[in-house]
Design a protein around this motif. Structure first.
Motif, short mmCIF file in Angstrom:
data_model
loop_
_atom_site.label_atom_id
_atom_site.label_comp_id
_atom_site.label_asym_id
_atom_site.label_seq_id
_atom_site.Cartn_x
_atom_site.Cartn_y
_atom_site.Cartn_z
N ASN A 64 0.84 -1.20 0.00
CA ASN A 64 0.00 0.00 0.00
C ASN A 64 0.88 1.25 0.00
OD1 ASN A 64 -2.46 -1.37 0.08
ND2 ASN A 64 -2.68 -1.19 2.28
N ALA A 65 1.95 1.22 0.81
CA ALA A 65 2.86 2.38 0.89
C ALA A 65 3.55 2.62 -0.45
CB ALA A 65 3.87 2.17 2.00
N ALA A 66 4.00 1.55 -1.10
CA ALA A 66 4.64 1.69 -2.41
C ALA A 66 3.66 2.27 -3.42
CB ALA A 66 5.18 0.34 -2.89
N ASP A 73 3.57 10.54 -6.87
CA ASP A 73 4.66 10.90 -7.78
C ASP A 73 4.14 11.04 -9.22
OD1 ASP A 73 7.44 11.48 -8.26
OD2 ASP A 73 7.60 9.51 -9.17
N MET A 74 3.23 10.17 -9.63
CA MET A 74 2.66 10.32 -10.98
C MET A 74 1.95 11.66 -11.10
SD MET A 74 1.19 6.62 -12.26
CE MET A 74 0.05 6.40 -10.89
N SER A 75 1.25 12.07 -10.05
CA SER A 75 0.57 13.37 -10.07
C SER A 75 1.58 14.50 -10.22
CB SER A 75 -0.23 13.55 -8.79
OG SER A 75 -0.72 14.87 -8.68
N PHE A 83 7.51 4.61 -14.01
CA PHE A 83 8.78 5.04 -13.46
C PHE A 83 8.61 6.31 -12.63
CE2 PHE A 83 9.79 2.27 -16.91
CZ PHE A 83 10.76 1.46 -16.35
N GLY A 84 9.30 6.35 -11.49
CA GLY A 84 9.21 7.49 -10.60
C GLY A 84 10.03 8.67 -11.12
N ALA A 143 -3.54 2.07 -3.72
CA ALA A 143 -3.61 3.43 -3.21
C ALA A 143 -3.85 4.40 -4.36
CB ALA A 143 -2.32 3.79 -2.47
N TRP A 144 -4.03 5.66 -4.01
CA TRP A 144 -4.34 6.69 -4.99
C TRP A 144 -3.92 8.03 -4.44
CZ3 TRP A 144 -7.53 4.06 -1.87
CH2 TRP A 144 -8.19 4.80 -0.89
#
Length: 171
Positions: A64-66, A73-75, A83-84, A143-144
């Motif tokens: 969930n944390a990942a 990060d995508m946002s 990829f981050g 998650a989101w």
């Protein structure tokens, strides 16, 4: 209950395919509904997996944390990709949170749709459906991150626990 979940997922899938293009409704996730949303998705995924003959998965806090880190990060990058901003891959993110198992797969989305509508869309794509239904998966992270505009960046991570054999402890 599982039949109801399957029917709901199918119904949302049909709604997403219907005429009229994109929806103008605004789906907002309240700050205190994290557990409800995560367990709703877990139940839906396990119903889909059972229908496909795959074993159930369990919600995992590390995954969930990942997933949460990647959604945010995508946002920040304003693009849905695996990829981050620091060049990290899904494998890197799973290792960073201390998950001792193996990554099975990651599924992402940028949308204004609910978690159920997003899951229905994922199930319509061969690659994302394969991640969700992979029989090797045992753990799930979900998650989101929702922007003020309502746009939601969804991340689903599936993992397989490492099995410790008794032979590993013999010396």
């Amino acid at each position: 209950m599982r039949v109801i979940v399957l029917l709901l997922v199918a119904a949302f899938g049909l709604v997403a395919c219907g005429p009229g293009g994109s929806s103008t409704k605004q789906y907002k996730i309240s700050a205190n509904s994290t557990s409800r949303v995560q367990y709703q998705v877990l139940d839906s995924i396990n119903a889909l997996r059972a229908a496909g003959g795959a074993p159930a998965v369990e919600l995992n806090g590390q995954l969930n944390a990942a997933a949460a880190t990647h959604s945010r990060d995508m946002s920040l990058q304003n693009r849905p990709w695996h990829f981050g901003s620091d060049g990290s891959s899904p494998l890197d993110r799973v290792a960073r949170v201390g998950y001792s198992g193996a990554l099975v797969g990651e599924t992402i989305s940028e949308t204004y749709e609910s978690e159920v509508e997003t899951l229905a869309a994922w199930m319509q794509q061969d690659d994302t459906r394969a991640v969700i239904l992979d029989p090797k998966a045992q753990d799930m992270g979900f998650a989101w991150f929702q922007e003020g505009s309502g746009k939601i960046w969804w991340t689903l991570v599936m993992g397989k626990r490492n099995v410790v054999q008794m032979a590993d402890f013999q010396g």
